[in-house]
Design an enzyme around this catalytic site. Structure first.
Site, mmCIF file in Angstrom:
data_model
loop_
_atom_site.group_PDB
_atom_site.id
_atom_site.type_symbol
_atom_site.label_atom_id
_atom_site.label_comp_id
_atom_site.label_asym_id
_atom_site.label_seq_id
_atom_site.Cartn_x
_atom_site.Cartn_y
_atom_site.Cartn_z
ATOM 1 N N HIS A 42 -3.141 -5.002 6.605
ATOM 2 C CA HIS A 42 -2.221 -4.807 5.487
ATOM 3 C C HIS A 42 -0.788 -4.887 6.005
ATOM 4 O O HIS A 42 -0.513 -4.566 7.170
ATOM 5 C CB HIS A 42 -2.438 -3.437 4.854
ATOM 6 N N GLU A 101 1.761 -3.002 5.590
ATOM 7 C CA GLU A 101 2.298 -1.751 6.108
ATOM 8 C C GLU A 101 1.808 -1.465 7.523
ATOM 9 O O GLU A 101 2.586 -1.071 8.393
ATOM 10 C CB GLU A 101 1.889 -0.567 5.210
ATOM 11 N N CYS A 151 -2.028 1.959 -0.156
ATOM 12 C CA CYS A 151 -3.390 2.467 -0.351
ATOM 13 C C CYS A 151 -3.578 3.687 0.548
ATOM 14 O O CYS A 151 -2.715 4.028 1.364
ATOM 15 C CB CYS A 151 -4.407 1.386 -0.011
ATOM 16 N N CYS A 183 -3.299 2.914 4.365
ATOM 17 C CA CYS A 183 -1.914 2.762 4.806
ATOM 18 C C CYS A 183 -1.159 4.086 4.732
ATOM 19 O O CYS A 183 -0.328 4.377 5.592
ATOM 20 C CB CYS A 183 -1.220 1.688 3.982
#
Length: 151
Positions: free
Chosen positions: A51, A53, A81, A84
């Site tokens: 992801h 992040e 999410c 993260c």
């Protein structure tokens, strides 16, 4: 909070989209300067944890030569999410600013609120909705095109 940093995160999201990735982008800022940036790379890396992040946090840790990012702020185009959010808490980021709310899996207020959970060892301020229309439309258009091309 600085809208220009969110615009930089949007640029990262658009780069990710050019590789047929879900258009989410992130930048990490320290002392008013971007020190790390990334877009989603799940498809290219064939990895569920790639992801934006997570990748930006990894880069910032290398730049700072430290996992402790308490002087850094994260700007991301979509509410993080829970995975993260865990990385954000564990890296001790100073603050998070996000664009679009994620009503299905957002972990900073929409579904969960990890940032203010006093049971965790770190809490931080979170501001959502920054350029939310622009950030949200990137995702809406991406998935609309995906559905259209499947027919």
């Amino acid at each position: 909070m600085n809208v220009e940093f969110m615009q930089e995160a949007i640029k990262e999201a658009k780069i990710a989209e050019s590789f047929d990735e879900v258009p989410i982008g992130a930048v990490i800022v320290k002392n008013g300067q971007i020190i790390a940036r990334s877009g989603n790379r799940k498809e290219r890396d064939n990895c569920a944890v790639s992801h934006a992040e997570i990748l930006a946090i990894q880069k910032a840790c290398k730049v700072c030569d430290n996992w402790y990012l308490d002087e850094c702020e994260l700007y991301v185009t979509l509410e993080p999410c829970i995975m993260c959010a865990g990385a954000i808490i564990n890296s001790r980021l100073k603050a998070v600013y996000f664009g679009a709310y994620d009503l299905k899996s957002g972990a900073f207020g929409s579904v969960y609120d990890v940032a203010t959970d006093k049971k965790l060892n770190h809490t931080l301020p979170v501001v959502g909705g920054i350029l939310k229309e622009e950030c949200g439309s990137l995702l809406t258009e991406f998935f609309k095109n995906k559905r259209k091309n499947k027919v």
